[in-house]
Structure formats: structure tokens, C-alpha cells
Design an enzyme around this catalytic site. Sequence first.
Site, PDB file in Angstrom:
ATOM      1  N   GLY B 204     -53.661   9.917 128.426  1.00 54.07           N
ATOM      2  CA  GLY B 204     -54.544  10.930 128.731  1.00 54.07           C
ATOM      3  C   GLY B 204     -54.894  11.789 127.746  1.00 54.07           C
ATOM      4  O   GLY B 204     -54.737  12.155 126.592  1.00 54.07           O
ATOM      5  N   LEU B 230     -57.032   2.962 130.008  1.00 51.22           N
ATOM      6  CA  LEU B 230     -56.797   3.985 129.151  1.00 51.22           C
ATOM      7  C   LEU B 230     -55.445   3.964 128.516  1.00 51.22           C
ATOM      8  O   LEU B 230     -54.456   4.182 129.209  1.00 51.22           O
ATOM      9  CB  LEU B 230     -57.119   5.309 129.590  1.00 51.22           C
ATOM     10  CG  LEU B 230     -57.255   6.565 128.601  1.00 51.22           C
ATOM     11  CD1 LEU B 230     -58.326   6.363 127.509  1.00 51.22           C
ATOM     12  CD2 LEU B 230     -57.623   7.845 129.256  1.00 51.22           C
ATOM     13  N   ASP B 231     -55.210   4.053 127.434  1.00 50.92           N
ATOM     14  CA  ASP B 231     -53.846   4.252 126.590  1.00 50.92           C
ATOM     15  C   ASP B 231     -52.803   3.230 127.113  1.00 50.92           C
ATOM     16  O   ASP B 231     -51.777   3.664 127.272  1.00 50.92           O
ATOM     17  CB  ASP B 231     -53.453   5.683 126.959  1.00 50.92           C
ATOM     18  CG  ASP B 231     -54.426   6.766 126.325  1.00 50.92           C
ATOM     19  OD1 ASP B 231     -55.070   6.362 125.286  1.00 50.92           O
ATOM     20  OD2 ASP B 231     -54.504   7.809 126.830  1.00 50.92           O
ATOM     21  N   ASP B 232     -53.251   2.123 127.557  1.00 49.67           N
ATOM     22  CA  ASP B 232     -52.263   1.258 128.169  1.00 49.67           C
ATOM     23  C   ASP B 232     -52.214  -0.201 127.430  1.00 49.67           C
ATOM     24  O   ASP B 232     -51.641  -0.990 127.968  1.00 49.67           O
ATOM     25  CB  ASP B 232     -52.930   0.999 129.537  1.00 49.67           C
ATOM     26  CG  ASP B 232     -51.997   0.248 130.611  1.00 49.67           C
ATOM     27  OD1 ASP B 232     -50.832   0.667 130.648  1.00 49.67           O
ATOM     28  OD2 ASP B 232     -52.276  -0.998 130.904  1.00 49.67           O
TER      29      ASP B 232
END
Lengths: 287, 287, 287, 287
Positions: B204, B230-232
Site C-alpha cells: 500500500g 494491489l502489491d500482491d
Amino acid sequence: MTATQDTITALLSGPDQSGLVAKVSGWIFDRDGNIIHADQHRDMEAEVFFQRIEWTPAPDGLDPVSEIAAFRDYAASLNMNVECKLSSERSKVAVFVSKYDHCFHELFLGQRSGELNCEIVCVISNHEDLAEVTKSYGVPFVHVPVSKANKPQAEQKQLELLREYDVDLLVMARYMQILSDEFLCGFGKPVINIHHSFLPAFAGGRPYHQAHNRGVKLIGATAHYATPVLDDGPIIQQDVDRVSHRHTVKDLVVRGRMLERHVLAQAVRWHLENRVLVYGRKTVVFD
Amino acid sequence: MTATQDTITALLSGPDQSGLVAKVSGWIFDRDGNIIHADQHRDMEAEVFFQRIEWTPAPDGLDPVSEIAAFRDYAASLNMNVECKLSSERSKVAVFVSKYDHCFHELFLGQRSGELNCEIVCVISNHEDLAEVTKSYGVPFVHVPVSKANKPQAEQKQLELLREYDVDLLVMARYMQILSDEFLCGFGKPVINIHHSFLPAFAGGRPYHQAHNRGVKLIGATAHYATPVLDDGPIIQQDVDRVSHRHTVKDLVVRGRMLERHVLAQAVRWHLENRVLVYGRKTVVFD
Amino acid sequence: MTATQDTITALLSGPDQSGLVAKVSGWIFDRDGNIIHADQHRDMEAEVFFQRIEWTPAPDGLDPVSEIAAFRDYAASLNMNVECKLSSERSKVAVFVSKYDHCFHELFLGQRSGELNCEIVCVISNHEDLAEVTKSYGVPFVHVPVSKANKPQAEQKQLELLREYDVDLLVMARYMQILSDEFLCGFGKPVINIHHSFLPAFAGGRPYHQAHNRGVKLIGATAHYATPVLDDGPIIQQDVDRVSHRHTVKDLVVRGRMLERHVLAQAVRWHLENRVLVYGRKTVVFD
Amino acid sequence: MTATQDTITALLSGPDQSGLVAKVSGWIFDRDGNIIHADQHRDMEAEVFFQRIEWTPAPDGLDPVSEIAAFRDYAASLNMNVECKLSSERSKVAVFVSKYDHCFHELFLGQRSGELNCEIVCVISNHEDLAEVTKSYGVPFVHVPVSKANKPQAEQKQLELLREYDVDLLVMARYMQILSDEFLCGFGKPVINIHHSFLPAFAGGRPYHQAHNRGVKLIGATAHYATPVLDDGPIIQQDVDRVSHRHTVKDLVVRGRMLERHVLAQAVRWHLENRVLVYGRKTVVFD
């Protein structure tokens, strides 16, 4: 039953030629073996081929020892050198020490925790300091004093011990004596040494003093096979740690212990797992 | 003449089965191809086989493009997925940026020095700051402003540009906007993002602030394929650098730039060299 | 005579104010003390000042214990918190273990080699596995079984033992139980724990499994002070090691052992050398 | 008004003596200065004291330049050498390059992003390759060809340029010529060089070839002050990267570029921030 779960690891090397990957994997496949890992390397300049291949032989085929013999014949027919090892085989290791005990303990702890798949069959030292603790590990300790005068006799005694214990690998765990050519030839098996610098920088004596004098910003440790030329053998593993102007020589010595332990244990582990091929003055490490 | 010096790199994956290594290398050998590198991996739990194999096709055989087509058919007959790439093929890369320029310059310098074997075909930004310098690199710059209100239209515009420039890979070089699912599906090709933390820690916004608040002793950067979460996405490369209580958030930002550049460039390089296989939420990187 | 060679180390912290460096060094200088090291840090946002200062008191002055008392009074007059320690003072350490022994051995080897300036006064375990080897180190071993049902009584017993052995520092060397708030408050002294991940990633149970599932490219270890919130205490030290898709969970466990040992030993060493100041949820480490 | 926000950084060194920390901080405190950072080091063997101290002078006191002059006098009265720098002062840097441009770009990007607090006043090269790109950065480029025959004249020309541009620091960004003693003496200001090995290993020419021949497992880079003895000057920063048997010399060259850039930029940054004290053949780096 357990024997059939064994895997065979082969380290091959020899003149590069067309189709080696296909031929070797084809040989295993044709005998219903199951390849677990295969890694290869080509030195383009020297035109040498290297391979580490690990497979489970067919459960209903030859026993593993005969399978290894058959593979050796096949490798010879390809003009390749080969070293084979069964996963159930535990190498016999002798440890040479002097007074420093950090690398010594690292090897025993690694062996006991299963990281180093070997049997430590004896500890030989030119000092008596580590006799008690060696015995507490349940391993024989032999004191072989070494002086300028008695060095040939001492090495003769060491060689006899190594033969008696049927040693496959000798590890110099900060052993503070130089092994002669005669000793190395007489032993004829691999010897791993740990040098407390980032070789080729600071070869020879008192490397932490040398490093301190030069004002380097990193100290290192190098595990290598011992050869007749001091600190010149094929490098297996190296690592470094950051230091600053604040560190005295004594600080470097303390800080370096962790490095030496780590680097030596890693090199011994790779060797025991049949991952290291010596090649001129270098190594190929299939990690 | 030059075409015959081309190598083919294939990334294979699929259900594990007996003899795959032998079969694939046999296929190449039978056609007089010369295997340069071969690396494989088996996920024992999932029973999936992965391989990266690079070879020079026979000089007097099919042209490389037809050889690739033949190999694709062969892989399909083995029930394997395959991605092939010719060494002479240069991927077309688009770069998304906002205002930070360190990753942006890294990509251009890497491309120009030959480390990144690609063509940067366009730079798209939600700001105008990097217009001039992009042009000085001889590459078209397109300003696509993004606001909450116009985001769907902006993404539509971006997709059109990516299609127009026939882009193979999109790199988010610290692009400060989240790409929607629609965009990612619409593009349908790989997107590499750099996140300025050691994921999954500090996903995040404002990861350096988060890291500073938590008092960690290392900061990190993570390059991953972008996915709708997100960011995964699957991680390609990560690295860290040591920090201490002396570092303010601003210091972390400065110190992190080198990490971000290094990690992103490495990930893009591996991708361009056809070394990365995505596999569930993970990657296999044959480096 | 020997007492005068002692050095005093003071860790100061408190509201920032003008002239602190000058005042503290002036106080020592006026009493003919000789400053060996001085390191300070200012948190600009929080307006807190931190200092670690080490000096040799005047040989013909007060005895070191009285000198420390005088310095404490002086620090109080400056409105500063202070922790003082004499270089000859050896902290009494208790070790909590379960079955894993790598961190356990690391602490003993570090203590014996002089890297950890402390006395290990007792080992307390919820299992009996390490009883023998503890005794071989010449240290008392106490088996305190812990179950859901008896946890309060078990912790009561542990607290009594810690008091009986007059323990200054408790080290959790992969102790597989969570300490309750009551225990931590009841003990009232520092507790250092090693967690086998790069916190805050993968807090809680089975971090190597979590790391494997996420497909990270680095694994980590974190040494921190234990607080009532699990894996949330102030971080003292962290480190990472590179892993790849080739590593199974079991490989991560083996590879992580070296990290855990290294990180825990470093954190304990810094604590024993009076180098760590806790400060909110963070630490200042004067290394 | 802005001038009063300036900080002064002083680097002190000289014979150790009692009370130096107290005296220096007392001097600043007495003049209502506010110490921001202070770090000191004692070389116990050589009995030398080193300090870096940074402070804001009193807003209603002398102007910073006069304050520096007063501090210089005070340091002289303590028999200490001192180098002072105002935070608003930007050093004038000249860059020497040949054909490789990775370090060259790193310096410009670092300067533009604010990491390197300096002005790059000119680029001097023995080749014309980087003329265009230097001009695109808005900086004058001077081509000074160097041959065996014209070397003294070429160095004379270079010295004139350095004087003309009033250069404070010369950075050799992979400049492939050896600077003569006459040049170094004639310039009389610091020269930072980047050598592409972990010195003292692989000094001299073609270090990546040397490293490849020796089979090392790590390659390195070293930033140091240039002295008349080649690759022998005081080391400012070093770093290493892991390599394996798979890396050809060309791979080492590519991989090493990132190291060289990182190490050189870090060393230049520390120098510009007045963090480096040369001391015999070593440096003290207050980072």
C-alpha cells in the site's frame, strides 16, 4: 525397500560434444530412472562440459550400486569423468584443529542437525585444548604434536590415522599448520581449508592484521580445496562482512568468526552433496 | 547467415511426467540443434515441471521461426505450455512514470548499455515533468492526465497507445496510479511494477513511512507482476539495504532509490531474457 | 587497581535541550574521567535526545559504583533517564528453549568464546530434550512443562526460577510458547525473542510456510524485545538470506537456522554491551 | 535569514588529549551554537583523535564564515587539524571519463536528484564519445587526447582546466589513464577513483579477467583517493556481488557496472558531506 528410495547423484565432466544432455538423460530414461534434478554448464572457451544429475533408479531395476557401476561405464563410453554418490551414503570426515574452536563446533552442530550429511570419524589436533569437548561429542580425539623438527613424522602419523579411519574428506577447521605436498599427495582425497580473508587478498599469515593495516571496508572468508601452493587452491565459497575504522584487529577477529563458520560449513555441505567439481584452479558449484 | 547464429529460448511448464528432460533434449538433438543451457525445476507437491532451454538450431535446418513453430507443436504433444523467444528478437517496452525519475533513467541507461535487450517504444505519464528528458532519449512521450473523474477514459487512451505501439511489456517505473482490472485484462500482456518495500511487509501507500514507524533495520524493494490485487502479484526480485535509527523518512527515500532501480532493472532483464515463469502466485526464475 | 581499569557505559535519553553533549562531557572531564566513546542521536520530530557514552573514571577518584551513583544524580538533574553498566559486570541470563537447539548452542558458544559478556545461569524448557546437553555445559536445566491447562502455574514457576537465579535478561531461543502479559509484567526485565521472519512480514505461526506460499525471494529473521503483542516488540536486529523457487519449506527451515542464530546472538551482544535504547516501539542501537 | 539556517560541519583530527570532546562541545555551547551531530573516534594505538561535529551557529552571532574562522583558530589552539564546510556550500566537481558511461551518468543523476550536493563544472575526456551527452546535461566538455608522447602536455592542459574551473574535487569515473605524481601534486586537491575490484585483490589492469581466472565467488568495486601508487590510496568504500562459474568475463563486466556506480556515488557523497578523514593509508568515514 529403503534402498530403492535412494537417489544417485552424478557429477560429470569432460570434453564438450554434441547431444550430451540428450544422451545422458536418455540413458536414465531408457532404464526407467526418474530424473530429480539436472544442471549443466559449458565452458565455451575451454570447450568443457559439466553436469550434475540426480535421479531415482527404477525400483525394479539393478540395485543402486550396480546401477552406479553401469552409469560409470556409460560415462566412460562418452569420454566423461564421473563421480557418483548414493543419497544414503555418509562420507567419513576427519577434522584437523588447533586451538580455535568456532569452526570445530560449527561442523559438529551442522552434522548433528542434519545439515552436513556425514559422519565425523576423528578429530586430530596439534594441541590438547579440544580433547575434552571432542570426547563429549562422542568422537575420538588424537593429539599429534607438530614442531619444525618432527613435522614429517607427525604428518606420517596423521596419514596413518586418516587411513585407519577410512576418511573420505579432511576439513581444516582453522588448523594452524601448513600441510606439505607429501601429505596432500599421500592422502589423495579432498582437503577443505578455511582462510580468514577474501582471497586472493591477504593470503598467508595474520590476514586480519593485513586487512586492518590496509583499511579495507569489508573483511572476508574463503573456503577452498587445499593444494601445495598456500591459499591458492580452487575456491568453493566466499563471503564478506562490513567493517569500519571503529574495528580494531581484535574486533575483526571476533566478527570474522561468524563468517568463517558460515563459509566453511557451506563449502563442506556442498562438497558432501556432490555439488562441487574442481576444474583447473576453479570450481563449478551446482547449488 | 546471421539468422543461423540466433538461439531459441523456450520456457516450458506443465504436469510432471516421466522422461521430460530426455524427450525435450532428444527432440533438439535429433534435429541437430545444439543445447547451450538447460535448467529445470520440479514442484514436487504440485507435480508441475518447469524448464528453460536454450539452443542453436541446426544451421542447415528450418529457419528459426519455423523451428519455433515445430517446437511449439512438439511441446503441445507433451501437454506442456511453452513460450519461445529468438535471441535476435527485441521486445517492445512501454514505460509508465509519474514524477520520480530514478527508475526511468535506470531503464534507459540499461537499454542503451545493452543490459536490457529491448526497445523502449514510448513513455506515458500522468504528469509532464519528464517530457523533455524522454525526448532527449529519442523516444515519444505521451501525457495522459489521470483524475478520479477521468480514470476510465485515461486508461482507455493508455490501452490505445499500447496497442498502437505494439507493446510486449509494460513497466511501471514508480507510476503513482493503480491500474484497474479492466486495464490489466484489456492489455493482456505482462506488467512489471516496482514497490518500495520488502513485500508482503508494508504493502500500500507510503511504505517508507510505514517502515520508519515500525523501526525496521532493513528497507526493501520488490519487483512483481501487477495483478488486480494491489502489491500482491508474483514476485520476481527483492532486495534490502540496512538502515538504522539515524535515518529519517527522507533518508529512507533517498537510500531506497538505488534499491528500487537495481531491483526493477534486474526483474525487467530476467523477463526480457525469457527467464521468468509465472506459476500461481509465484515465479520460477531461471537465472 | 583492576577496578580503576573498569569503564562505565551510560545510556541516556530524555527531552532534547541545548548543550547536553557539552554538559555531560564536561561533567566527566571535570572529574578527570577519560571518554572512550560517545555517540548521540536526536529524534528531531519527537525532540528526544539519546546518548551512549563510555569513559574510564579517574583512577584516584571515587570507586566505580559510587561514580555511577554520582552520574545518575547528575543525569536526573538534567531530567534524563540513564542506564549505567560497569565493564566488569556480567549480566545473568536465563535461556528459554523448546526442542530446537541451534540458537541455544549459539548462545553457549558465544558466551564461552567471550563474544557474549554474560553468565548463563539457567536453562528452562517445556521439553526435556536439551537437559543432557545443558548439563554438559555445566548449567542447571529446569523442565517446566506447559499445557493450556497449567499455563498460569507454569509461568508462576518460571517467574520464581528467574527470581531465584536473579536473572537480568531472558532470551527466548526459539521457545515455542507465547509469554502472557502477566508473565512479562511480573518479570519486569528485558526479554529478547527471535522470530523466524523479516517482521512485520509473516508474524505469527509457521513463518517459513507463509514465506514459501508467498513466493518471496528473501527469507529473514528478527530479534526483538518481547511485548504483550505477539511479534510486535521493538526490533533490535534483522537480517535476510536469498532463496529461490528451488527451496522447499524444509530448505527454508534449514537455511533460516544460520540467520536466526546470527541475528539473535548479535541482538543479545548489543544488549549486553548496553548499546540498545528502547524508545516507543523502536530501538536506538549504538553499534 | 537563510544564512542563519546554515549548519557548519567540522572534521577534526590530531593527537589525542584529555577532554577534547568536552572542550569542543563546550566551545560551541558557550557561543549558543546547537550541536546537531557529533561523532568521534580514537585510534588507541596511534593515539590520534578524530571528530566530525555539525552544528547550527547562534542566529544572532557571527556570520557563518566568521564563525568558521573562529572555530579554526580554536582548533589550532588545541593543536588539531580541521576542515570546515557550510551546508549551503556546493563543491565544484570535475569528472574525468574515457568511453564507459555508467559511472558518468550515475554522477549526473545523483547530482540532479540532490543526493550529491555539488556542482559538476566540467567533464574532461581523452575520447570524444561522451561529448554530446555531456552537453545535453548542460555542462562543458573538453577533449584532451592523451598518448604516450603527449602525456605531460595533456596533464598540463588538464591542470589548467581544473584551475580555470576552480575545481574542489576530481572524480575519475572509469577514466582509463594513470595520473602522474606531477599531476596529483600539481592539482593538490582530492581525487576519487573507482577501481573495479575488491582491493587489494586484483589491482592493476583487467581486474575482471583476473577475477575470472582466479575463480572467485564474489566480485567487487573499490572507491579510493588516488595517490601516486596505483590502486593503493586510502579506501573510502567497497562492495561486492556474488558470481558463479556461469559468469563469463563479459557477464562480470556487466554485473560489475552496478557495483561501480553504487560504490563511486556513495564515496563521492560521503566526501561532499565532509564525512571522510584521510589518515595514513586509511580513512575514517563518519557515516
